[in-house]
Design an enzyme around this catalytic site. Structure first.
Site, PDB file in Angstrom:
ATOM      1  N   PRO A  79     -11.583  20.982  14.098  1.00 54.80           N
ATOM      2  CA  PRO A  79     -12.676  20.091  13.683  1.00 54.80           C
ATOM      3  C   PRO A  79     -12.250  19.139  12.573  1.00 54.80           C
ATOM      4  O   PRO A  79     -11.319  19.416  11.824  1.00 54.80           O
ATOM      5  CB  PRO A  79     -13.750  21.069  13.170  1.00 54.80           C
ATOM      6  CG  PRO A  79     -13.369  22.397  13.725  1.00 54.80           C
ATOM      7  CD  PRO A  79     -11.880  22.390  13.832  1.00 54.80           C
ATOM      8  N   CYS A  80     -12.948  18.018  12.470  1.00 57.16           N
ATOM      9  CA  CYS A  80     -12.681  17.030  11.419  1.00 57.16           C
ATOM     10  C   CYS A  80     -13.509  17.401  10.194  1.00 57.16           C
ATOM     11  O   CYS A  80     -14.728  17.338  10.225  1.00 57.16           O
ATOM     12  CB  CYS A  80     -13.050  15.634  11.908  1.00 57.16           C
ATOM     13  SG  CYS A  80     -12.753  14.318  10.720  1.00 57.16           S
ATOM     14  N   GLN A  81     -12.848  17.819   9.118  1.00 60.04           N
ATOM     15  CA  GLN A  81     -13.538  18.220   7.893  1.00 60.04           C
ATOM     16  C   GLN A  81     -12.906  17.533   6.690  1.00 60.04           C
ATOM     17  O   GLN A  81     -11.694  17.341   6.639  1.00 60.04           O
ATOM     18  CB  GLN A  81     -13.442  19.745   7.703  1.00 60.04           C
ATOM     19  CG  GLN A  81     -14.107  20.556   8.804  1.00 60.04           C
ATOM     20  CD  GLN A  81     -13.742  22.034   8.701  1.00 60.04           C
ATOM     21  OE1 GLN A  81     -12.611  22.422   8.928  1.00 60.04           O
ATOM     22  NE2 GLN A  81     -14.716  22.846   8.334  1.00 60.04           N
ATOM     23  N   ASN A 119      -7.943  15.554  17.783  1.00 61.27           N
ATOM     24  CA  ASN A 119      -9.141  15.424  16.963  1.00 61.27           C
ATOM     25  C   ASN A 119      -9.892  14.157  17.364  1.00 61.27           C
ATOM     26  O   ASN A 119      -9.373  13.336  18.121  1.00 61.27           O
ATOM     27  CB  ASN A 119      -8.756  15.376  15.478  1.00 61.27           C
ATOM     28  CG  ASN A 119      -9.839  15.969  14.583  1.00 61.27           C
ATOM     29  OD1 ASN A 119     -10.997  15.598  14.680  1.00 61.27           O
ATOM     30  ND2 ASN A 119      -9.450  16.897  13.715  1.00 61.27           N
TER      31      ASN A 119
END
Length: 423
Positions: A79-81, A119
């Site tokens: 995930p993009c965090q 991503n």
């Protein structure tokens, strides 16, 4: 080349694994998945159906690196965090608390020959403080971390439609090798049309909404149309076009079409001293400046009674949120919402599909058998390049959720081939 062992993190439907295995087969390289991690119940069920002899591990954040078998390649769609920067940049330590940290700690401990990460395109500019910069802080730290671990890293945004899939889906792909930088320059493949992957002659749906839509438009005129009340445009159908909430006169329709565009103008917000909002409620006095009609009040009342318009206060921007300001006069606004209707878009069989995301997939329809229906599971799989023999026996809602978050298998295959060349 001896057998390549790989691990599959955040596996989902195993799309990255599928693409990597296809690349290995193409290059006559034996490969074996020695570790899979996934926590979503629907994904675990699909993995069980397709790999019945394997038992996936659970939450990767709770798994020690010593419990992971040795491997050659790490695969992950993480995930993009955002990272938390506490003053001085710390590189690897800056990633702590995110799922990329787990990717990095495994790479650091196991030192595999290479990796492939996927991503969303937004990762490129994620947490970017300066608009003139090519990439944001999140991707910068990721690249610095991977390079500090000894990898030659390549990254590129690639579109699934350039790899034989009828879907416009841009994603960022990062791949690295301990030996040399993988080459991610590709010749694009003309994308097939959506009609090449659609089934035909299937049962259609017959809700009151669909009946009204088909009463106003023959199926062939619905190709590529969106159904929403937020925007105008020639490819958009509004609720009043099909008289969804009741019959409308030509005057009422004309007012709605003009108001749809006028309410987006910034001058209305300036007049009452608030930050511009995309879709301002306008008073009768404001509306009368661009729609002059002797019976304007009755038209507004009629559209409000039918539910096409709502009388509401403008919203002030407070702390990043829109809050109704009851000190300002109420105005008329078009009743709309992102999921106002059961259909969001009717796909054009002569084009490619838009980017498919989990929350929208159940609202995408296709024309078939003289009517309309949602995408089948098989069609969904084809839109991501999965083989037709892929087992996918789960509820439709879960299918859409997994598909909207999966990867384009042919793109992974192409990237994997480039990585294999460096080993």
């Amino acid at each position: 080349m001896q057998q390549i062992k790989f691990i599959d993190l955040f596996s989902g439907m195993s799309g990255i694994r599928k693409g990597f295995e296809q690349a290995c087969r193409k290059q006559s390289v034996a490969c074996k998945c020695v570790f899979t991690s996934e926590i979503k119940p629907a994904a675990l069920e699909v993995l069980k159906q397709n790999y019945p002899d394997e038992v996936p591990y659970g939450d990767i954040t709770k798994i020690e690196t010593g419990d992971i078998p040795d491997f050659d390649i790490l695969l992950a769609g993480f995930p993009c965090q955002a990272f938390s920067f506490a003053g001085k940049r710390l590189g690897f330590e800056d990633t702590r608390g995110t799922l990329f940290f787990d990717v990095a700690r495994i790479l650091k401990a196991k030192k595999p020959k290479g990796f492939i990460l996927e991503n969303v395109e937004g990762l490129v500019t994620h947490d970017r403080k300066d608009p003139t910069q090519k990439i944001g802080r999140t991707l910068t730290v990721i690249l610095e971390t991977l390079e500090a671990l000894g990898y030659y890293v390549s990254w590129k945004v690639l579109n699934a439609k350039d790899f034989g899939i009828p879907q416009n889906r841009k994603r960022i792909y990062l791949t690295g090798s301990l030996k040399s930088k993988p080459d991610l320059s590709f010749e694009t493949t003309p994308s097939p049309k959506l009609k090449n992957i659609l089934e035909s002659g299937l049962p259609t749906e017959s809700s009151p909404f669909i009946k009204k839509l088909l009463k106003k438009f023959p199926p062939s005129e619905l190709y590529g149309k969106s159904v929403k009340d937020k925007r105008g445009g020639k490819n958009n159908i509004h609720s009043w076009d099909i008289e969804l909430k009741g019959a409308v006169t030509e005057e009422e329709k004309q007012l709605l079409n003009i108001l749809l565009k006028e309410r987006r103008k910034k001058k209305w917000a300036s007049e009452i001293g608030i930050d511009w909002m995309d879709g301002m409620p306008l008073t009768k006095a404001q509306i009368s400046t661009f729609y002059k009609h002797p019976d304007l009040q009755n038209i507004l009342d009629s559209l409000t009674d039918k539910g096409y318009l709502v009388l509401e206060h403008p919203k002030q921007k407070i702390g990043g949120q829109r809050i109704k300001d009851e000190s300002l006069p109420k105005g008329y606004n078009i009743v709309s919402g992102k999921k106002s209707f059961e259909i969001n878009k009717i796909l054009d069989p002569n084009d490619v599909a838009p980017t498919l995301v989990a929350m929208d997939m159940e609202h995408l329809f296709v024309v078939d058998n003289g009517g309309l229906r949602t995408l089948t599971g098989k069609e969904g799989l084809r839109l991501f390049g999965y083989p037709d023999d892929y087992s996918f026996d789960i509820p439709k809602k879960d299918k859409y959720d997994l598909l909207g978050n999966t990867v384009a298998v042919p793109v992974i295959k192409a990237v994997s081939e480039r990585l294999l060349h460096t080993l």
